[in-house]
Structures are given as structure tokens and as C-alpha cells.
Design a protein around this motif. Sequence first.
Motif, mmCIF file in Angstrom:
data_model
loop_
_atom_site.group_PDB
_atom_site.id
_atom_site.type_symbol
_atom_site.label_atom_id
_atom_site.label_comp_id
_atom_site.label_asym_id
_atom_site.label_seq_id
_atom_site.Cartn_x
_atom_site.Cartn_y
_atom_site.Cartn_z
ATOM 1 N N ALA A 103 0.582 -4.300 -14.633
ATOM 2 C CA ALA A 103 0.767 -3.737 -15.974
ATOM 3 C C ALA A 103 1.970 -4.382 -16.660
ATOM 4 C CB ALA A 103 0.959 -2.221 -15.878
ATOM 5 N N THR B 134 10.646 3.667 0.768
ATOM 6 C CA THR B 134 9.608 4.319 -0.027
ATOM 7 C C THR B 134 9.770 5.837 -0.048
ATOM 8 O OG1 THR B 134 8.227 4.140 1.942
ATOM 9 C CG2 THR B 134 7.869 2.521 0.209
ATOM 10 N N PHE C 227 -3.836 6.364 -6.316
ATOM 11 C CA PHE C 227 -4.123 6.076 -4.904
ATOM 12 C C PHE C 227 -5.627 6.168 -4.644
ATOM 13 C CE2 PHE C 227 0.401 7.215 -4.400
ATOM 14 C CZ PHE C 227 0.813 6.171 -3.590
ATOM 15 N N THR D 34 2.752 0.974 -17.548
ATOM 16 C CA THR D 34 2.560 1.383 -16.150
ATOM 17 C C THR D 34 1.868 2.745 -16.094
ATOM 18 O OG1 THR D 34 4.879 2.125 -16.199
ATOM 19 C CG2 THR D 34 4.434 0.023 -15.128
ATOM 20 N N LEU E 257 10.834 0.047 -6.512
ATOM 21 C CA LEU E 257 9.429 -0.217 -6.213
ATOM 22 C C LEU E 257 9.200 -1.603 -5.647
ATOM 23 C CD1 LEU E 257 6.476 0.506 -6.234
ATOM 24 C CD2 LEU E 257 6.387 0.018 -8.677
ATOM 25 N N ALA F 281 -7.603 3.230 -6.286
ATOM 26 C CA ALA F 281 -7.356 1.915 -5.687
ATOM 27 C C ALA F 281 -7.670 1.877 -4.199
ATOM 28 C CB ALA F 281 -5.895 1.515 -5.911
ATOM 29 N N GLY F 282 -7.964 3.034 -3.601
ATOM 30 C CA GLY F 282 -8.208 3.062 -2.160
ATOM 31 C C GLY F 282 -6.972 2.734 -1.351
ATOM 32 N N VAL F 283 -5.831 3.196 -1.834
ATOM 33 C CA VAL F 283 -4.567 2.974 -1.120
ATOM 34 C C VAL F 283 -4.155 4.288 -0.453
ATOM 35 C CG1 VAL F 283 -2.114 2.398 -1.396
ATOM 36 C CG2 VAL F 283 -3.846 1.145 -2.699
ATOM 37 N N SER F 284 -3.707 4.183 0.802
ATOM 38 C CA SER F 284 -3.273 5.381 1.537
ATOM 39 C C SER F 284 -1.978 5.903 0.933
ATOM 40 C CB SER F 284 -3.012 5.051 3.006
ATOM 41 O OG SER F 284 -4.109 4.370 3.561
ATOM 42 N N ASN F 285 -1.957 7.188 0.649
ATOM 43 C CA ASN F 285 -0.716 7.809 0.223
ATOM 44 C C ASN F 285 0.043 8.230 1.476
ATOM 45 O OD1 ASN F 285 1.303 8.965 -1.301
ATOM 46 N ND2 ASN F 285 -0.073 10.168 -2.579
ATOM 47 N N ARG F 286 1.305 8.542 1.338
ATOM 48 C CA ARG F 286 2.053 9.067 2.487
ATOM 49 C C ARG F 286 1.479 10.426 2.868
ATOM 50 N NH1 ARG F 286 7.907 10.184 0.100
ATOM 51 N NH2 ARG F 286 8.218 10.707 2.271
ATOM 52 N N ALA G 41 7.996 5.457 5.261
ATOM 53 C CA ALA G 41 7.250 6.677 4.914
ATOM 54 C C ALA G 41 5.758 6.385 4.768
ATOM 55 C CB ALA G 41 7.789 7.258 3.608
ATOM 56 N N TYR G 42 5.397 5.106 4.646
ATOM 57 C CA TYR G 42 3.993 4.742 4.473
ATOM 58 C C TYR G 42 3.535 3.910 5.665
ATOM 59 C CZ TYR G 42 3.945 6.222 -0.419
ATOM 60 O OH TYR G 42 3.981 6.973 -1.576
ATOM 61 N N GLN H 235 -3.756 -2.977 1.407
ATOM 62 C CA GLN H 235 -4.354 -2.169 0.338
ATOM 63 C C GLN H 235 -3.675 -2.467 -0.993
ATOM 64 O OE1 GLN H 235 -3.747 1.731 1.983
ATOM 65 N NE2 GLN H 235 -5.671 1.732 3.153
ATOM 66 N N GLY I 8 -4.364 -3.348 -10.674
ATOM 67 C CA GLY I 8 -4.094 -1.925 -10.836
ATOM 68 C C GLY I 8 -2.704 -1.459 -10.460
ATOM 69 N N THR J 87 -0.264 4.349 -7.829
ATOM 70 C CA THR J 87 -0.046 3.587 -6.594
ATOM 71 C C THR J 87 1.369 3.030 -6.503
ATOM 72 O OG1 THR J 87 -1.152 1.771 -7.753
ATOM 73 C CG2 THR J 87 -2.425 2.956 -6.114
ATOM 74 N N LYS J 88 2.288 3.931 -6.163
ATOM 75 C CA LYS J 88 3.704 3.621 -5.946
ATOM 76 C C LYS J 88 4.319 4.833 -5.279
ATOM 77 C CE LYS J 88 4.724 5.506 -10.466
ATOM 78 N NZ LYS J 88 4.995 6.852 -9.918
ATOM 79 N N PRO J 89 5.400 4.636 -4.540
ATOM 80 C CA PRO J 89 6.111 5.802 -4.019
ATOM 81 C C PRO J 89 6.553 6.697 -5.174
ATOM 82 C CG PRO J 89 6.891 3.780 -2.962
ATOM 83 C CD PRO J 89 6.000 3.368 -4.101
ATOM 84 N N GLU K 211 -1.921 2.215 -17.294
ATOM 85 C CA GLU K 211 -2.784 1.169 -16.743
ATOM 86 C C GLU K 211 -2.846 1.148 -15.224
ATOM 87 O OE1 GLU K 211 -1.631 -2.608 -18.455
ATOM 88 O OE2 GLU K 211 -1.282 -1.664 -20.407
ATOM 89 N N MET K 212 -1.852 1.704 -14.554
ATOM 90 C CA MET K 212 -1.885 1.667 -13.091
ATOM 91 C C MET K 212 -3.018 2.534 -12.557
ATOM 92 S SD MET K 212 2.154 1.923 -12.021
ATOM 93 C CE MET K 212 1.814 2.021 -10.254
ATOM 94 N N LEU K 213 -3.555 2.128 -11.409
ATOM 95 C CA LEU K 213 -4.566 2.938 -10.743
ATOM 96 C C LEU K 213 -3.891 4.004 -9.879
ATOM 97 C CD1 LEU K 213 -7.143 0.214 -9.592
ATOM 98 C CD2 LEU K 213 -7.190 1.625 -11.662
#
Lengths: 340, 340
Positions: free
Chosen positions: B87, B188, A326, A319, B300, A329-334, B65-66, B73, B82, A17-19, A322-324
Motif C-alpha cells: 500500500a 511482534t 489475516f 494502509t 513493522l 490473506a491466509g496469514v496465521s495470526n498470533r 509472538a508469531y 505467508q 496485500g 496483516t501486521k502485528p 488497502e491492506m488485507l
Amino acid sequence: LDVEAMEQARQRQENLTKPAGSLGRLEKLAIQIAGIQRRALPGIEQKVVIVMAGDHGVTVEGVSAYPSEVTPQMVQNFLHGGAAINALARQANARVVIVDIGVASELHHPDLVSRKVAPGTANMAQGAAMTEAQMLTAINVGIDILQAQQGVQLVATGDMGIGNTTASSAITADLLQLPVSQVTGRGTGLNDAQLDHKIVVIERALAINQPEPQNPLDVLMKVGGLEIAGLVGVILAAAAERIAVVIDGFISGAAALVAARLCPAACQYLIAGHTSVEQGHGHILRALELAPLLNLGLRLGEGTGAVLAMHLIEGALHTHNEMLTFAEAGVSNREEEEKN
Amino acid sequence: LDVEAMEQARQRQENLTKPAGSLGRLEKLAIQIAGIQRRALPGIEQKVVIVMAGDHGVTVEGVSAYPSEVTPQMVQNFLHGGAAINALARQANARVVIVDIGVASELHHPDLVSRKVAPGTANMAQGAAMTEAQMLTAINVGIDILQAQQGVQLVATGDMGIGNTTASSAITADLLQLPVSQVTGRGTGLNDAQLDHKIVVIERALAINQPEPQNPLDVLMKVGGLEIAGLVGVILAAAAERIAVVIDGFISGAAALVAARLCPAACQYLIAGHTSVEQGHGHILRALELAPLLNLGLRLGEGTGAVLAMHLIEGALHTHNEMLTFAEAGVSNREEEEKN
């Protein structure tokens, strides 16, 4: 390195969950260590900094701002926990291993690893710093000591030895075929006249010894140091054991340069902790195509810059692991079409 | 800053068992924090990263971009632990405080600090992003939240808000009187055409609002963001409370620029955690004369670069406080006459 584990790690980074790419060097570190450890989710449970201490015969030429007695005094300081490397290693939760591989005086302490090959090197301004047997023994000491570090996933290299920037400059000038003046700095704090003298001494050492630039062991033997040879062994053994090595400043860099010339594949296991004020270090890093993690104006050695950089390397794995994603986490990706 | 504590810290650094100056930036950090905390041996027991989240009306112009939905979210992702900042904050043992200061949608979570000033800013391409009351309220939210952090000695600033590089570029262009194209990046992950469009939108926002470069609050109100205003409050309150602030990337930098223009003395309490890939950030750091601790290609936000830099700041204090002096360790110092 394990190409498949690296590809899995790369794909994971794309889905966190990051660009994409926004964690920069941290992403590259996680992928490199995945390749080293042969698993998509690499880990670091135990860390060590190996500090090799040795003296240099060339100090009689007046190449350092400090007297040679400081080498054993600082080793005692390491063993009592009062030096910079102790403070930084405690912070980073890294074990400190102090090795007497060539201190000129007698040293005894229950925590000291006593593997003295010789009481310092010979004066390289008058002949070879080491015999071939001494150099090979010192490399083997480094190999032994690395192999004794059970369960370690990250090793930092450190050094102590009055006069060892002189040896490192000589190695760098010869292996990279650069003028001595371009790879020689003030060490612990020379003034202009003393720096000029140091350059002359190194030029004389190279003229007398004629080390062969195509033969890294010849260079190491003639103008190197026992602690530098020991670190060459540490680096080569770590690569063989698939352990990541974070190299410190100029002295560690000179060892890394020798190791890389002996075994180019070892370079893939290296992480440059920082770039030193000593100008020769930048030349080494460029030659090895290593980008330093830190640039804080350090010029202390002992492994200090390498141990500071351990936090960043661990941050890369925290990172990564441990990061989730997309999806998790239910986060919209581009939008897919725009993906890098 | 406390000049006497800084002088005591400087003298201590001179006497620690290392060549004078050889710990570079670490020495300067220890002296700065001595001045901030008014004691020669400063300490950091508790750390916090304050992540301010807000939405931006200008996103309807297609500058990111997002989609805007990503703001809430990602706030949920922060609250579930997450995200990258979670982290890294776990690794650094820093508390994470997530503040809804202006997210467009409703958010509820026991760990969320709900201080919504407005459901996002208005579209700055058509008028002022905030009313004066909203802006001042948002600054006060930041002050409140900083003051609620009892016993904290180091604060990192963080941000979340789709569209907030657009606001930060507008602030930077106006306050530093630089062309928008020089201080605008891909955020992003915009492509070339999208970046050109983003620049045009920012130029339009500046043309329509005519923010006064001599009036930082006017700039913040017209082309800023709620989370940026909140971070201005955090920075000003931290300086007032004599707490060191490590600033993150471009959005935190824009807040620091506004804070420094409002109160130049606040700059002395700032530490630049890293330099972002966003080109406007470098201009801000140069204007504030802040040298970044890290340059890892991060872009980020969330406070990630600031929290990574906390390890280095703590390393500065560990060495400063724990190292022995030459006299304590029985190590020979260089001859007095040569001292720097």
C-alpha cells in the motif's frame, strides 16, 4: 467524532496483516479520520492548502529580519509557483489557495483570492492590532473560504506575513500565561540582541493592551493578526464541515489555540503536521495535546510542514483501506490468548 | 561524496526564497543527495524497495509472538499486494522487489526473486547461524539485486523474517558492546516473561558463538540472518553505485551497522527513514550518527518506514530544484550584513 465508525476502524486495524499496533501513529490517524468522516473506510480524494497573507503594523518596531515588502513579494512568488509551498503542494497534489486577507499593499492576480479586511494590522505595541469588526470579518473570511472548497477531505493551513511570529508569540504568552521569553523565537532569523528587543516589544504590547486570557477573541483582536484570524475561521469551519485539518507551524498553531479555546471540540479535527523550531509552537502543541507528525527543523510557514505531513496521513489511509486482513490473506495470526 | 556539487547545492539553498536554514532537514537532504549524485540539482525518477525475506532457526527457542509459517505467508501477501509495504509503495510510486533469500519453505511466484541461499538459518542458540559460505553468498545476492535495479536513484531496504529482531539484537549487542537487555525489544508483541526469555536466548547465542566485535562479518555469520546479510550487500552496492539508500527500522539498521563497520564511507549514502519502537534501533542510529526522518511509533519492518520517508526526501529535492531564488522572484533578501 463518530464513535461507531472509529470502533469499526479500530477492529479493522486489529485484523490487518501486521502485528497489532505495529503501524503506530498511522493506525491512530486512520481511526481519527474514520471518526471525522463517519465511515470505517475513510478516503482523501482532494486536498487543499489555504495560505492566508497579512501584514503586521508591529514591524515598525523592528521585530523581523526581513522588511514588510517581503509579504506582497512572497504572495507574488506563491502566485507564480516559485515558493516552497508551491513545490511541496505540487508533489502532494494539493491545491494552493492564496488569500490576501490583509496585505498592506495592493495586489492583483487572477488566482489571488482578494478578501482584504484591512491593509495590515495596527501596531500592537501602541494599541489593539485590530478593531473588533476587523477581527470578526477576518474570521468570517476564513469560514467563507473553507466553505468554498467543495469536495475536499483534507485541509492544510498556511500563512505569510512578515511580523507574524511576533503576533503568535503574544497570543501564546497570553492564552497559555507563559513568560514572553519562553514562547518567542528568532522568526526569520534574528540575532540575540534583536530577539531580546522582540521580547521587549511583545511585553509592551501585552502591557498596553491587557488582553484577557479567558477571552480568546479579545486576545486575537488586540495582539493577533488578520491572517491568524482567517485561519481561526478556516479551522472552525472545517470542524463544522467534518473535514480534517492538518496544521502547520507556529502561526497556524496560534490560530489553532484560539480556535480550540473558542470551541474545544474543534481540536478533534486537528492533526499537527510538524513541530517548528519556534519554541512557542511546542508549548501550543502540548497545551492542545497534539503530537506532531514531523520534526524536521522547519521554520518557514506557508503551510510547508502541513503539506509534507499530508503524505503520512494519506499513507495511514492507504494502509488502512488497502491492506488485507489475516483471514483474507491466509496469514496465521498470533494465538488468541496473547492478543492485545 | 562530491564536495563541489554539495557546495553548489548549499549556495543554491542560501539563495532560494526562504529564510536561510528554514527548511531544516530538507536542506541537508538536498545537499547530501547532490553529493551522492555528483550534481547540484539532483533528481529522483525511479525508486525501489528491496524486501529480503528469510527464516531464523532460533525461532524454535520461542523468541517470537508469531510462528515461522508467517514468513512465507507474508511473502505471498507481498506478492499479492496485500501488505502494508504494498500500500505504501503504491502511494510512493516505488517498485517492490521481493527476494526469497532464505525462507524455510518452498515459494514460487512469477514476481518473486528466488535467490534462496539456505532454507533459513541454523539455531544461533546452539551454534553459528550461517556458514561463512552462506553469509558471503547472501551478501552477494544483495549486491546482485541492487545492481539489477537500472535507473533507480533511491533505494529503500525492507525485511521479512519471523525471529529477525532476535538476530538484530544479537548483532547490535555485540557490535556496540551493549548489554542484550538494552537492545532487545518485544518484536511482534512479546509479553514481559517472553521478552525476558528472548534476552536469555540471545545471551546464550552470544556466549556459545563468541562473535568478535571487531569483525563484523564474524558477527553477521554467527548471530545474523540471511536477509540481514542480503541487505548488507544492497547497502554496500548502492554506495558503490552512488545511489542513496533510505534504511527502514531495526533489521535494516542492523544491516547498516554491519555495512558501516565493513566500509565506513558507505554511511554517507544512508538516510535513516524512521526510528523504530525497538529500542536497539535508537542505539544503532546514534552509533552511525544518523538522525531519523520520522518517529511515528512504527515497528513493522517490510521497509514501511523507509518508503514513508521517501516522500520527505522527494520533498527536499522538489523544493531544492523548483523554488525560485530571491533574484528570480524579485523578493527582497535580508540585509547582507545579517546573513548567516
